[in-house]
Write an enzyme that holds these catalytic residues in place. Structure first.
Site, mmCIF file in Angstrom:
data_model
loop_
_atom_site.group_PDB
_atom_site.id
_atom_site.type_symbol
_atom_site.label_atom_id
_atom_site.label_comp_id
_atom_site.label_asym_id
_atom_site.label_seq_id
_atom_site.Cartn_x
_atom_site.Cartn_y
_atom_site.Cartn_z
ATOM 1 C CD GLU A 163 -1.287 -10.411 -5.110
ATOM 2 O OE1 GLU A 163 -1.999 -9.380 -5.044
ATOM 3 O OE2 GLU A 163 -1.342 -11.203 -6.054
ATOM 4 C CB SER A 217 -4.035 -10.113 -7.345
ATOM 5 O OG SER A 217 -3.986 -11.344 -6.672
#
Length: 743
Positions: free
Chosen positions: A320, A546
């Site tokens: 991430e 994301s």
């Protein structure tokens, strides 16, 4: 107005110590005689049922459900929480003058208002709206008397952090703590509402950190590892048919028409993370190096939560944070500074637990009290009902409201489970037919904190390109696939209605909305068309919202630099101006974020104009910059972009380079006197390059079409520095060897 608020605050500060002293004087470290509610409700709900396991038939057994959307059952055995288990809690205190704050946040972004662009400093916000020192001390005293330790107060007086255990939680908040084991991990939660003594009623809003059964998680979809030789460089600008492929983050400004706009060289950006960032920084450096970009000015800000100071690496989080940072830098063209606000990762000894929402909210708050980052990326989210019931949503809303008052913008991923956020998007296969398990397909939910009216919620699209030119977008929905843990789940953009947040004024006006609706805008998110990023030094394809949120952060950071960082929270401007400026938008009109089963389509559908899957759609960067400039104070950008990276060549030593269409890589070679010939060559790799050389006595160019084999030879070269530019024209070039030699 501001002076009147200060006057009210002075009166409060003068009177509250006496009132609180009287109210709290009979209190001790034991339970209060009368309790007042907070917004933190039981995370585990007792569910009376009948069981014959381990007891006589018909005997009642207490089972539990999670206080989230759909109230899913806890399948494991629940027992009292071990008294030695340390809990790191965050007590969220209520703001003052909330109506005035809401009015100020509207007026500070309204042209013609007396408050227009008069953004507050953290000190001004604290003086006007934060809890008083006396109120804070009353909470601290109560925590101390109840047995909490390591008590700390946030700079804005809105959060009080403390360490305790099940007994101290019971004493301080009249709540009992339970635990169970799920997939080898310890889960803990309160099975009764958190309360406070009547004397603290109106001061304490919620208590977070009491549970880890419903927490926010990253919103990425990790695809397959990409071979080192594979690259989007094989897709050229001369392609005639649109395709769905992955891209380097540096290509997004080309795809979304940003190649002629300034980079974000004068804007500071924040990212909310947790754990150790060593690998993330190494991978970011790899990405900038191979793309010929300047190194990024990185700052890591650890955010401790009382005694929780474990910042060890979380490999799952690395994906991430690499996606966030590389996408922001690639899309923005480079930022002034990238600040990682990293929370302690929640690992307690042998128990590898998930970070509680208290730590994440603390990171939000640190980004706001620092007031360094103009834009903050949040690629995290979770079931809105759970976040509401635990009091996390209320705590977050206060933080985001302060950000708006200070001219900061939080960009938040809208979710990766389509309309099924509450279940984590999980489905199961039965005889080859995909069925919901264990929920109704017609029951939808949304992701928090994307539902906050004080953030920009960014949804996802599936992007089609012609070379590196935008060719189209549809709503992102990759369908149902393995989540990597044996569970089938839906991978699609979040979007829909908040169950708890009222519509902000701009949605009331533009959409005639009553509840907060999301997303506001959208960008590429499909794992088939997502980003190629470096994770652990290896290329990986990654999608999800994301990816979409960092793309917007990079785009908006460019606009902020162009407007001299004078744009505030842009939502009201977007909803006012986007409908009348279609050139700014790529309107997404097809696709869905649910599933189709037995002839029925569930979820929301894209449509012309704003919709519940992609909001207004994606942005044309150049057109957006021109419009967003009018949202600022009208001053031109200050400062100058950093000079391009220049690589110094050594005689007869080749280096390898790559680049995007319209961009170039720079090299120099110092040539001593008395040399007979000087030759520069390029060869190998993919794409088509042009070689330009300038020196003390002139300039030379080699531009053979459709090849990387270029050469410039100079007879009897003059001594001095020769500057070499390798550019890719309308193509990506990759793996190209550059050699300078003299003799």
């Amino acid at each position: 107005m501001f002076s009147r608020i200060q006057e009210l605050k002075f009166c409060n500060k003068a009177l509250l110590p006496m009132a609180l002293a009287l109210a709290l004087s009979p209190m001790s470290g034991h339970a209060a005689a009368a309790w007042a509610p907070t917004t933190t409700h039981a995370a585990l709900l007792k569910d009376q049922s009948t069981s014959v396991t381990g007891m006589s038939a018909g005997a009642p057994a207490t089972t539990y459900r999670i206080n989230a959307h759909g109230k899913p059952a806890v399948k494991a055995q629940v027992s009292a929480l071990d008294s030695t288990k340390v809990l790191h809690v965050a007590v969220s205190l209520n703001l003052h003058n909330v109506d005035q704050l809401q009015a100020f946040n509207k007026s500070v972004n309204t042209p013609g208002s007396a408050n227009y662009h008069h953004f507050l400093t953290p000190g001004q916000f604290k003086a006007a709206y934060s809890p008083t020192d006396a109120e804070v001390q009353s909470v601290v005293r109560h925590l101390q008397q109840s047995g909490f330790t390591n008590i700390e107060v946030s700079p804005n007086n809105t959060l009080v952090f403390a360490d305790g255990n099940a007994a101290t939680v019971s004493t301080a908040f009249n709540a009992s703590m339970k635990s169970y084991t799920e997939n080898g991990k310890l889960r803990f939660a309160n099975d009764s509402d958190a309360m406070v003594p009547q004397a603290l009623s109106g001061i304490v809003g919620s208590v977070t950190g009491l549970q880890n059964v419903s927490v926010r998680h990253p919103m990425n979809h990790l695809g397959a590892q990409v071979s080192p030789a594979a690259d989007t460089g094989k897709q050229t600008g001369s392609q005639t048919s649109p395709t769905n492929v992955m891209h380097s983050p540096t290509q997004f400004p080309l795809i979304y028409d940003g190649q002629n706009t300034p980079t974000a060289y004068n804007t500071t950006v924040g990212i909310i993370t947790w754990g150790d960032l060593t690998q993330t920084q190494a991978d970011l450096n790899t990405m900038t190096t191979v793309n010929g970009m300047n190194p990024v000015n990185v700052k890591v800000v650890p955010v401790t939560l009382s005694g929780e100071t474990d910042f060890s690496d979380d490999p799952g989080g690395d994906v991430e944070w690499c996606l966030d940072s590389q996408t922001i830098v690639g899309t923005s063209g480079g930022v002034k500074q990238l600040v990682f606000y990293t929370a302690a990762n929640g690992k307690y000894g042998a128990q590898d637990e998930e970070l509680t929402d208290a730590g994440i909210s603390a990171a939000f708050n640190k980004a706001v009290t620092d007031n360094i980052a103009k834009i903050i990326n949040v690629s995290l989210g979770g079931d809105e009902t759970a976040q509401n019931q635990t009091g996390t949503q209320a705590a977050d809303d206060k933080i985001f409201a302060q950000a708006v008052a200070q001219g900061q913008t939080f960009s938040v991923s809208s979710g990766d489970q389509g309309v099924y956020t509450a279940t984590g998007g999980d489905f199961e296969s039965n005889a080859g037919v995909v069925l919901p398990a264990p929920f109704s397909l017609s029951t939808y939910s949304s992701s928090e904190p994307a539902t906050s009216p004080n953030v920009i919620a960014v949804g996802g699209t599936e992007l089609t390109t012609n070379g590196v030119a935008w060719a189209g977008e549809v709503t992102w929905n990759d369908g149902i696939a393995d989540a990597g843990d044996g569970n089938n789940r839906i991978w699609a953009t979040g979007g829909g209605y908040s169950a708890f947040e009222a519509a902000p004024a701009w949605q009331v006006t533009t959409l005639n909305a009553t509840a907060r609706q999301l997303p506001d805008i959208a960008f590429d998110a499909s794992s088939f068309t997502g980003a190629i990023i470096y994770v652990g030094g290896q290329k990986n394809g990654v999608g999800g919202t994301s990816l979409a949120s960092p793309i917007f952060v990079g785009v908006f950071a460019r606009a902020q630099t162009y407007a001299n960082n004078s744009i505030g929270f842009p939502a009201s401007n977007m909803y006012r101006d986007f409908p009348n400026n279609p050139q700014v938008l790529h309107d997404v009109t097809s696709g869905n974020n649910g599933v189709t089963l037995a002839g029925t389509t569930y979820g929301y559908n894209a449509a012309p104009g704003w919709d519940l899957t992609t909001g207004f759609g994606s942005l044309d960067i150049n057109a957006f910059n021109q419009l967003a400039y009018t949202w600022g104070d009208g001053t031109p950008p200050t400062g100058t972009p950093p000079p391009p990276v220049v690589t110094t060549l050594a005689n007869n030593v080749a280096v390898t380079t790559q680049g995007n269409p319209g961009l170039a890589q720079q090299f120099t070679l110092n040539v001593p006197a008395g040399k007979a010939t000087l030759t520069f060559r390029t060869s190998g790799g993919t794409g088509d390059v042009t070689l330009n050389v300038t020196g003390p006595t002139g300039s030379w160019v080699s531009a053979h079409p459709n090849t990387n084999t270029e050469a410039v030879t100079i007879r009897m070269p003059a001594a001095g520095t020769y500057n070499v530019t390798v550019s890719g024209g309308n193509q990506i070039f990759s793996g190209v060897s550059v050699l300078g030699s003299y003799q």
